[in-house]
Design a protein around this motif. Structure first.
Motif, PDB file in Angstrom:
ATOM      1  N   GLY A  30       0.798  -1.226   0.000  1.00 35.13           N
ATOM      2  CA  GLY A  30       0.000   0.000   0.000  1.00 35.13           C
ATOM      3  C   GLY A  30       0.822   1.263   0.000  1.00 35.13           C
ATOM      4  O   GLY A  30       0.294   2.368  -0.169  1.00 35.13           O
ATOM      5  N   LEU A  31       2.134   1.118   0.172  1.00 33.69           N
ATOM      6  CA  LEU A  31       3.061   2.248   0.094  1.00 33.69           C
ATOM      7  C   LEU A  31       3.768   2.300  -1.253  1.00 33.69           C
ATOM      8  O   LEU A  31       4.662   3.118  -1.461  1.00 33.69           O
ATOM      9  CB  LEU A  31       4.113   2.136   1.208  1.00 33.69           C
ATOM     10  N   GLY A  32       3.388   1.396  -2.150  1.00 36.87           N
ATOM     11  CA  GLY A  32       4.038   1.346  -3.457  1.00 36.87           C
ATOM     12  C   GLY A  32       5.354   0.590  -3.427  1.00 36.87           C
ATOM     13  O   GLY A  32       6.181   0.738  -4.332  1.00 36.87           O
ATOM     14  N   VAL A  33       5.547  -0.232  -2.392  1.00 33.36           N
ATOM     15  CA  VAL A  33       6.791  -0.987  -2.250  1.00 33.36           C
ATOM     16  C   VAL A  33       6.496  -2.467  -2.467  1.00 33.36           C
ATOM     17  O   VAL A  33       5.594  -3.032  -1.846  1.00 33.36           O
ATOM     18  CB  VAL A  33       7.415  -0.787  -0.854  1.00 33.36           C
ATOM     19  N   GLY A  34       7.262  -3.094  -3.348  1.00 29.36           N
ATOM     20  CA  GLY A  34       7.085  -4.513  -3.616  1.00 29.36           C
ATOM     21  C   GLY A  34       8.403  -5.138  -3.999  1.00 29.36           C
ATOM     22  O   GLY A  34       9.473  -4.566  -3.784  1.00 29.36           O
ATOM     23  N   TYR A  35       8.340  -6.314  -4.595  1.00 31.04           N
ATOM     24  CA  TYR A  35       9.550  -7.050  -4.928  1.00 31.04           C
ATOM     25  C   TYR A  35      10.442  -6.307  -5.914  1.00 31.04           C
ATOM     26  O   TYR A  35      11.641  -6.545  -5.978  1.00 31.04           O
ATOM     27  CB  TYR A  35       9.172  -8.415  -5.513  1.00 31.04           C
ATOM     28  N   CYS A  36       9.857  -5.416  -6.691  1.00 32.21           N
ATOM     29  CA  CYS A  36      10.626  -4.744  -7.735  1.00 32.21           C
ATOM     30  C   CYS A  36      11.451  -3.569  -7.228  1.00 32.21           C
ATOM     31  O   CYS A  36      12.340  -3.098  -7.923  1.00 32.21           O
ATOM     32  CB  CYS A  36       9.690  -4.259  -8.839  1.00 32.21           C
ATOM     33  N   ASN A  37      11.150  -3.066  -6.026  1.00 31.51           N
ATOM     34  CA  ASN A  37      11.861  -1.871  -5.551  1.00 31.51           C
ATOM     35  C   ASN A  37      12.200  -1.925  -4.064  1.00 31.51           C
ATOM     36  O   ASN A  37      12.201  -0.901  -3.390  1.00 31.51           O
ATOM     37  CB  ASN A  37      11.046  -0.613  -5.856  1.00 31.51           C
ATOM     38  N   LEU A  38      12.476  -3.120  -3.552  1.00 38.15           N
ATOM     39  CA  LEU A  38      12.829  -3.230  -2.132  1.00 38.15           C
ATOM     40  C   LEU A  38      14.091  -2.439  -1.812  1.00 38.15           C
ATOM     41  O   LEU A  38      14.155  -1.736  -0.789  1.00 38.15           O
ATOM     42  CB  LEU A  38      13.034  -4.701  -1.753  1.00 38.15           C
ATOM     43  N   ALA A  39      15.103  -2.551  -2.652  1.00 40.41           N
ATOM     44  CA  ALA A  39      16.375  -1.887  -2.370  1.00 40.41           C
ATOM     45  C   ALA A  39      16.221  -0.369  -2.325  1.00 40.41           C
ATOM     46  O   ALA A  39      16.855   0.300  -1.499  1.00 40.41           O
ATOM     47  CB  ALA A  39      17.422  -2.274  -3.422  1.00 40.41           C
ATOM     48  N   GLU A  40      15.373   0.167  -3.191  1.00 43.97           N
ATOM     49  CA  GLU A  40      15.157   1.612  -3.216  1.00 43.97           C
ATOM     50  C   GLU A  40      14.271   2.074  -2.058  1.00 43.97           C
ATOM     51  O   GLU A  40      14.134   3.277  -1.835  1.00 43.97           O
ATOM     52  CB  GLU A  40      14.502   2.021  -4.541  1.00 43.97           C
ATOM     53  N   SER A  41      13.687   1.136  -1.335  1.00 43.37           N
ATOM     54  CA  SER A  41      12.768   1.464  -0.247  1.00 43.37           C
ATOM     55  C   SER A  41      13.225   0.820   1.057  1.00 43.37           C
ATOM     56  O   SER A  41      12.425   0.348   1.861  1.00 43.37           O
ATOM     57  CB  SER A  41      11.354   0.980  -0.595  1.00 43.37           C
ATOM     58  N   ALA A  42      14.541   0.793   1.264  1.00 42.35           N
ATOM     59  CA  ALA A  42      15.115   0.077   2.399  1.00 42.35           C
ATOM     60  C   ALA A  42      14.566   0.562   3.734  1.00 42.35           C
ATOM     61  O   ALA A  42      14.342  -0.238   4.651  1.00 42.35           O
ATOM     62  CB  ALA A  42      16.640   0.205   2.376  1.00 42.35           C
ATOM     63  N   GLN A  43      14.344   1.856   3.880  1.00 38.04           N
ATOM     64  CA  GLN A  43      13.844   2.379   5.149  1.00 38.04           C
ATOM     65  C   GLN A  43      12.449   1.835   5.452  1.00 38.04           C
ATOM     66  O   GLN A  43      12.163   1.405   6.576  1.00 38.04           O
ATOM     67  CB  GLN A  43      13.808   3.906   5.132  1.00 38.04           C
ATOM     68  N   GLN A  44      11.574   1.837   4.451  1.00 43.55           N
ATOM     69  CA  GLN A  44      10.217   1.331   4.657  1.00 43.55           C
ATOM     70  C   GLN A  44      10.223  -0.170   4.920  1.00 43.55           C
ATOM     71  O   GLN A  44       9.441  -0.673   5.738  1.00 43.55           O
ATOM     72  CB  GLN A  44       9.363   1.661   3.439  1.00 43.55           C
ATOM     73  N   VAL A  45      11.108  -0.892   4.246  1.00 42.46           N
ATOM     74  CA  VAL A  45      11.221  -2.338   4.479  1.00 42.46           C
ATOM     75  C   VAL A  45      11.682  -2.597   5.906  1.00 42.46           C
ATOM     76  O   VAL A  45      11.127  -3.450   6.621  1.00 42.46           O
ATOM     77  CB  VAL A  45      12.187  -2.977   3.467  1.00 42.46           C
ATOM     78  N   THR A  46      12.690  -1.860   6.344  1.00 38.70           N
ATOM     79  CA  THR A  46      13.196  -2.037   7.711  1.00 38.70           C
ATOM     80  C   THR A  46      12.127  -1.711   8.739  1.00 38.70           C
ATOM     81  O   THR A  46      11.983  -2.415   9.753  1.00 38.70           O
ATOM     82  CB  THR A  46      14.430  -1.150   7.938  1.00 38.70           C
ATOM     83  N   GLU A  47      11.350  -0.664   8.500  1.00 38.06           N
ATOM     84  CA  GLU A  47      10.284  -0.304   9.439  1.00 38.06           C
ATOM     85  C   GLU A  47       9.234  -1.405   9.531  1.00 38.06           C
ATOM     86  O   GLU A  47       8.699  -1.676  10.613  1.00 38.06           O
ATOM     87  CB  GLU A  47       9.637   1.015   9.002  1.00 38.06           C
ATOM     88  N   ALA A  48       8.935  -2.048   8.406  1.00 40.49           N
ATOM     89  CA  ALA A  48       7.961  -3.140   8.430  1.00 40.49           C
ATOM     90  C   ALA A  48       8.501  -4.326   9.235  1.00 40.49           C
ATOM     91  O   ALA A  48       7.760  -4.964   9.995  1.00 40.49           O
ATOM     92  CB  ALA A  48       7.628  -3.575   7.002  1.00 40.49           C
ATOM     93  N   PHE A  49       9.791  -4.619   9.102  1.00 36.64           N
ATOM     94  CA  PHE A  49      10.390  -5.686   9.892  1.00 36.64           C
ATOM     95  C   PHE A  49      10.431  -5.305  11.373  1.00 36.64           C
ATOM     96  O   PHE A  49      10.253  -6.161  12.249  1.00 36.64           O
ATOM     97  CB  PHE A  49      11.786  -6.019   9.369  1.00 36.64           C
ATOM     98  N   ARG A  50      10.681  -4.040  11.660  1.00 36.65           N
ATOM     99  CA  ARG A  50      10.658  -3.603  13.057  1.00 36.65           C
ATOM    100  C   ARG A  50       9.256  -3.752  13.658  1.00 36.65           C
ATOM    101  O   ARG A  50       9.104  -4.068  14.839  1.00 36.65           O
ATOM    102  CB  ARG A  50      11.118  -2.149  13.148  1.00 36.65           C
TER     103      ARG A  50
END
Length: 420
Positions: A210-230
Motif C-alpha cells: 500500500g506504500l508502493g513498495v514490492g519485490y521490484c523496488n525493495l532496495a530503493e525502499s530500504a527504510q520502509q522495508v526495515t520499518e515493516a520488519f521492526r
C-alpha cells in the motif's frame, strides 16, 4: 509474463491461496464412453474446490452430449515437469489448472500453453473482468482466472467488545488494539503465518504494498522495508505475535484463531466457510493499511489454460467459457468461498450483501500486480525466510530487512533481472 494490472497497484501464494495438494500419482477419476469426444483436464484440487470442478464438468457434459471431460488428479509439485514432458511427446492435456505465480512463467517458456488471445478477443464478456483475470506474455494471453483469493483481517468480536475496541483499519490501529488486548493478560494479539516460505511472504507483503513498495523496488525502499520488519519484531517482543508463528502455515495460524485465544487473524477468504464453526462472534475487514498508504494485497488463485498440443482446442475453449461465466463464478463462491471476477457474479446480492465477504471483494478492485520475473517464487521464498527469522528472534529486524533485500535481488537476477 504478467497479469495486466494497474501500474500503481503493486506482489501469493501462493502463493498461496493454493489448494491442498493430493499426494497420489497422476490418476483419472472418470472413464470415457466409447464413441465420445474426451477432453483431458489435469488438476490438483482437493475438497470443496474439487467438488466445484466436478459439478462444472457434469453441467458441461449434460449440455454437450457426446463430449466428456476426464479429470486427471495430478500431484501439484510434479505438474510442471509432467506438462513440459507432454509437449515433447505431443500429448499435453486439453485443459489444466496452474498456480499463476509459481507455474505460469515456466509453462509459457516451455510452450505448454496455447495462445488464448483470439478466443478472449471474441469472448462477449471479456470486458466484464478486471485486467488481472488474464495473464500475458509479450502481449499474448495464455492463462485465465475466473476467481481469486485474497488475504484480509478476521477479528474476534467478543474480545473487541470486552476491551471497547473497534475493528482496526490501519496497522497502527491494529498494533494499538493488540497492545490493549495483551495488557489484559487473557488473550493473544494476532495469529498469522510467518513460515519461511511463500505463505510468510504473502502475509507480510501488504505491509509494504500500500506504500508502493514490492519485490521490484525493495532496495530503493530500504527504510520502509526495515520499518515493516521492526513492526513485526515489536509484535513478537510484546507477545502480540507468538514466536511459534515463525513456523505456522495458513492452516495452523487459522486453527490458533479458532481457539478463541486471539483477537485477530490475518488470513484468506477461503476461511469464510470455516469461520462459521467459531465459538465466538466474528467479523472481517480489509488488510490494515500501512501509515500513509492504502490497503492492498496480492491476488491469489488458480489459472486455467489449454494445452498447446490439444486436439480439441475449440471444445476446450467452450468449457473455459463456462468456467468464466457468472453462473460458475457464483458456484465457486458458494462451494469454496473464492471471489468471482466476473462483474455480474461479484455484484450478486448474496455476495454484495454479505458483510463478511465485502472486504475481500473490495480488495479485488485494487489488487497488486505480481513481478514480471520467472523466478518470482524464489523471490517470495527469500522474503518469507527473512520474515520467519525475525518473528522467531533469530535475526534483528535490521538484519532481516537487509537479508530480504539482498536475497530477493539475487533471485530476481537469476530470473533474468526483469520485474515491473
Amino acid at each position: 509474463m504478467r497479469s495486466r494490472l494497474p501500474a500503481l497497484a503493486l506482489a501469493l501464494l501462493l502463493v498461496t491461496s493454493g489448494p491442498v495438494l493430493s499426494g497420489c500419482a497422476i490418476s483419472s477419476i472418470a472413464a470415457s464412453t466409447p464413441g465420445s469426444t474426451v477432453l483431458t483436464f489435469w488438476q490438483y484440487y482437493d475438497g470443496t474446490q474439487k467438488e466445484w470442478l466436478e459439478a462444472e464438468v457434469q453441467r458441461f457434459e449434460e449440455r454437450n452430449p457426446g463430449v466428456e471431460i476426464e479429470l486427471v488428479q495430478v500431484v501439484g509439485s510434479q505438474q510442471d515437469q509432467k506438462l513440459l514432458a507432454s509437449v515433447a511427446t505431443g500429448s499435453t492435456p486439453d485443459l489444466f489448472t496452474n498456480n499463476i505465480v509459481v507455474d505460469f512463467p515456466t509453462l509459457v517458456a516451455g510452450g505448454v500453453m496455447r495462445d488464448l488471445t483470439p478466443h478472449w478477443e471474441s469472448f462477449p464478456d471479456a470486458d466484464r473482468f478486471p485486467d488481472h483475470a488474464t495473464w500475458e506474455d509479450e502481449g499474448r494471453i495464455y492463462n485465465l482466472m475466473s476467481y481469486t483469493n485474497l488475504v484480509g483481517l478476521y477479528y474476534n468480536q467478543d474480545i473487541l467488545d470486552e476491551y471497547g475496541l473497534a475493528p482496526p483499519t490501519t496497522l497502527d490501529e491494529l498494533q494499538a488494539a493488540m497492545e490493549t488486548v495483551e495488557a489484559g493478560g487473557k488473550y493473544g494479539g494476532v495469529a498469522l503465518s510467518g513460515a519461511a516460505d511463500v505463505e510468510g511472504a504473502w502475509l507480510f507483503a501488504p505491509q509494504l504494498l500500500g506504500l508502493g513498495v514490492g519485490y521490484c523496488n525493495l532496495a530503493e525502499s530500504a527504510q520502509q522495508v526495515t520499518e515493516a520488519f521492526r513492526r513485526i519484531a515489536a509484535w513478537r517482543e510484546t507477545d502480540s505475535l507468538p514466536r511459534a508463528a515463525a513456523t505456522w502455515d495458513q492452516n495452523a495460524s487459522w486453527q490458533q484463531f479458532m481457539t478463541g485465544r486471539y483477537a485477530f487473524a490475518l488470513n484468506g477468504n477461503w476461511q469464510l466457510g470455516n469461520v462459521k464453526e467459531a465459538g465466538f462472534r466474528y467479523g472481517t475487514a480489509q488488510f490494515p493499511a500501512p501509515t500513509g498508504g492504502r490497503s492492498q494485497v496480492f491476488p491469489g488463485g488458480e489459472g486455467f489454460a489449454i494445452g498447446s498440443k490439444s486436439q480439441h482446442p475449440d471444445l476446450a475453449w467452450k468449457f473455459l467459457e463456462q468456467l468464466m461465466s457468472p453462473e460458475s463464478g457464483l458456484a465457486v463462491y458458494e462451494a469454496a468461498g473464492s471471489i468471482p471476477l466476473h462483474e455480474q457474479a461479484a455484484a450478486a446480492p448474496e455476495i454484495q450483501q454479505d458483510p463478511l465477504v465485502a472486504p475481500f471483494v473490495a480488495a479485488t478492485r485494487d489488487a497488486a500486480p505480481w513481478p514480471n520475473n520467472p523466478n518470482t517464487a524464489a523471490m517470495q521464498k527469500a522474503l518469507g525466510t527473512a520474515v520467519s527469522s525475525v518473528i522467531s528472534g533469530e535475526q534483528s529486524p535490521e538484519d532481516g530487512a537487509r537479508d530480504a533485500i539482498e536475497s530477493v535481488a539475487e533471485a530476481r537476477e537469476q530470473g533474468g533481472g526483469g520485474c515491473a
